[in-house]
Design a protein around this motif. Structure first.
Motif, PDB file in Angstrom:
ATOM      1  N   ALA A 250       0.809  -1.216   0.000  1.00  0.00           N
ATOM      2  CA  ALA A 250       0.000   0.000   0.000  1.00  0.00           C
ATOM      3  C   ALA A 250       0.842   1.266   0.000  1.00  0.00           C
ATOM      4  N   THR A 255       2.103   2.315  -5.897  1.00  0.00           N
ATOM      5  CA  THR A 255       0.709   2.328  -5.451  1.00  0.00           C
ATOM      6  C   THR A 255       0.283   3.729  -5.046  1.00  0.00           C
ATOM      7  N   CYS A 259      -2.702   6.029  -6.848  1.00  0.00           N
ATOM      8  CA  CYS A 259      -3.786   6.753  -6.170  1.00  0.00           C
ATOM      9  C   CYS A 259      -3.809   8.219  -6.583  1.00  0.00           C
ATOM     10  N   ASP A 266      -7.837   4.886  -0.361  1.00  0.00           N
ATOM     11  CA  ASP A 266      -7.524   3.605   0.270  1.00  0.00           C
ATOM     12  C   ASP A 266      -8.283   3.510   1.586  1.00  0.00           C
ATOM     13  N   HIS A 290      -5.714  -5.548  -2.462  1.00  0.00           N
ATOM     14  CA  HIS A 290      -6.157  -4.166  -2.295  1.00  0.00           C
ATOM     15  C   HIS A 290      -7.601  -3.951  -2.731  1.00  0.00           C
ATOM     16  N   PHE A 292      -9.535  -0.261  -3.611  1.00  0.00           N
ATOM     17  CA  PHE A 292      -9.522   1.201  -3.672  1.00  0.00           C
ATOM     18  C   PHE A 292     -10.885   1.683  -4.153  1.00  0.00           C
TER      19      PHE A 292
END
Length: 356
Positions: A250, A255, A259, A266, A290, A292
């Motif tokens: 994360a 990552t 985002c 997250d 994950h 999101f």
């Protein structure tokens, strides 16, 4: 006794080296792998800091200072995934269950044969969507027998190369596409999901190739797949969920950039790491699986579920579609230079042949 400070100094040097190497903007797998065990490196540095207190000067201050530096540098990445940090996805309020969706993700580990245990976990938690990764024809046969009736909408990609993928849904699916975004042996699923309320969200299910000695010398192709999806989300900012085993932690450079490129949030931030890999080694775990969300959702619940023989734990999240609360969130934003870097990464990945 003279060897003791030297051995401790060597351990501290290794911790500091791994911490610094992780900051290098290079794609070699062994460099990016240094981003994974940040919690473990910080914990080891805490031990060396305590042990340094048993030494005399100048070793005492030198090793204590270096250990504390490792802890501080690692804490910068770790803290956002603890309860000491503000949440990034707000808590859902009670009610309007028809506008909520529960998703269960499970990397089954292809050789694992404990399908009955996973099926038991699925029925116990009763999710709306079940996404399995590494599922081949053997797994599909068992999952079909157990799930086809209760989860009648499905997308099935049985593969024996560790990149098979299956999606079972009790909610209608539409505008479904199976795409091979960067590499012709790595599939991904992209589909609309219609909630009981009639609202529609877009789901992207991913499982890019990991950076590892027997998989890929570089992270280029994994990075490109994530950034390609992130760029598409930015261009079409509809209610969206991205889920899967991203083979990345994360807090990694990639990552976090995904985002910012996509504006996705997250739900673990401010709540916990929910480390899903490695299920068999408690001291070597980090979050690889994950979920999101776009700013249109709030979080009702999120849990790591019990193991079932795979090297991954399943993870479960229940999200509620609340577009009226979108302004309560602060989606991350990419700088122009980061968007240009993402474009170059995607272009290079499409042009270059992977070496393993």
């Amino acid at each position: 006794m003279a060897l003791y400070p030297l051995a401790l100094g060597g351990a501290v040097s290794l911790l500091l080296a791994a911490t610094i190497i992780a900051k290098l903007p290079l794609r070699w797998w062994w460099i990016r792998a240094c981003e994974f065990p940040r919690l473990q490196l910080a914990s080891a540095a805490l031990v060396t800091a305590l042990l340094s207190l048993t030494l005399e000067s100048p070793w005492h201050w030198l090793l204590l200072g270096a250990s504390l530096l490792v802890i501080i540098l690692q804490a910068r990445f770790i803290l956002p995934w603890t309860r000491l940090w503000p949440v990034q996805v707000e808590d859902a309020e009670p009610g309007q269950q028809a506008r909520c969706v529960t998703l269960l993700i499970a990397n089954v580990l292809t050789p694992n044969r404990q399908a009955s245990r996973l099926i038991e976990i699925i029925h116990q938690n009763d999710p709306d969507l079940v996404l399995t990764l590494e599922s081949d024809a053997w797994w599909q046969e068992r999952l079909d027998a157990a799930l086809d009736e209760g989860w009648p909408h499905s997308i099935k990609i049985p593969l024996d190369n560790l990149y098979g993928m299956h999606l079972y849904s009790r909610l209608p699916l539409a505008d479904t596409r199976v795409e091979w975004l960067v590499q012709d042996d790595i599939p991904s699923i992209h589909t609309d999901v219609t909630l009981e309320s009639g609202d529609t969200l877009r789901l992207h299910a991913l499982h890019p190739r990991p950076p590892a000695p027997n998989e890929s010398e570089e992270t280029l192709w994994r990075d490109a797949e994530l950034l390609l999806v992130g760029r598409a989300i930015h261009r079409n900012p509809i209610p969206t969920i991205v889920a899967g085993d991203l083979n990345d932690v994360a807090w990694s450079r990639t990552t976090r950039l995904f985002c910012r490129i996509s504006g996705m949030l997250d739900p673990r931030r401010g709540r916990g790491m929910y480390s899903t890999f490695h299920a068999r080694y408690p001291l070597l775990r980090w979050p690889l699986d994950h979920i999101f969300t776009s700013e249109h959702f709030t979080l009702k619940t999120m849990r790591r579920l019990p193991g079932f023989g795979s090297d991954h734990f399943p993870i479960l999240a229940s999200l509620c579609f609340r577009p009226s609360r979108a302004d309560e969130h602060a989606p991350p934003e990419a700088e122009p230079a980061e968007r240009e870097w993402a474009r170059e990464t995607i272009r290079e990945a499409r042009e270059r042949e992977q070496k393993t």
